[in-house]
Design an enzyme around this catalytic site. Sequence first.
Site, PDB file in Angstrom:
ATOM      1  CG  ASP A  50       5.028  -1.303  -0.927  1.00 19.41           C
ATOM      2  OD1 ASP A  50       4.094  -2.123  -1.019  1.00 19.41           O
ATOM      3  OD2 ASP A  50       4.885  -0.145  -0.507  1.00 19.41           O
ATOM      4  CG  ASP A  90       0.281  -1.784  -2.945  1.00 19.26           C
ATOM      5  OD1 ASP A  90      -0.562  -1.756  -2.028  1.00 19.26           O
ATOM      6  OD2 ASP A  90       1.498  -1.564  -2.767  1.00 19.26           O
TER       7      ASP A  90
END
Length: 166
Positions: free
Chosen positions: A122, A140
Site C-alpha cells: 500500500d 483497493d
Amino acid sequence: MVASRLQLELWTAIVIVVLDQAVKAVVRTTLELHESIEVIPSFLSLTRVHNYGAAFGLMSAAEFPFKTVVMSVVAAFALGALTWYGAALPAEQRLARLGLALIVGGAAGNLIDRLRSGYVVDFVDFYWRDWHFWAFNVADAAITVGVSLMILDLLQIGRHRVSRAV
C-alpha cells in the site's frame, strides 16, 4: 452482444491488475519500507507500507500459523465467488457488472501481492495533522469504486425502468 460485454468486463479487470502491479513495481523500486514522498503538504504522501492483514489493515496484528496461506485461500475463494456471481448477472445490470469487474481486478491484484510476498503493498497515504486514513493502493481504489457502483445498481440508479401497460 453478451460476448462483447463479457470481453469488456474481462479487459476492465485485466487493466486494473496490470495497472495495479505496474504502480506497485514502481513503488517497490522507488521507496523503502515506511519511506514517504510528500505530494500535497499536510494532506497526501506516497508512503510504502506492507499490509499483512485484510482490507484496512484488519488482522494485521493477528498472528497465527500459516496466516499468509489462510489469507490467500480466503482471497482466492472470494475472487472465485465474485467471478461466478458476475457471470450470473443479467446484461442489463451494467453498473453492477462494471463494479464487479473492478472488484475482481482489484482483488486479483492484491492476491498476486499476497502470493508473491505474503503481504500487500500500500502507498497512498491521506492524512490531516496526526490522523491518517488507511494506506491503500490502485487495487483497493478499484474495489472501492466497484462496490460503490454495485450499491448504485442496488438502488437502481442508472437503470431504465420498464413501464407496464395496465
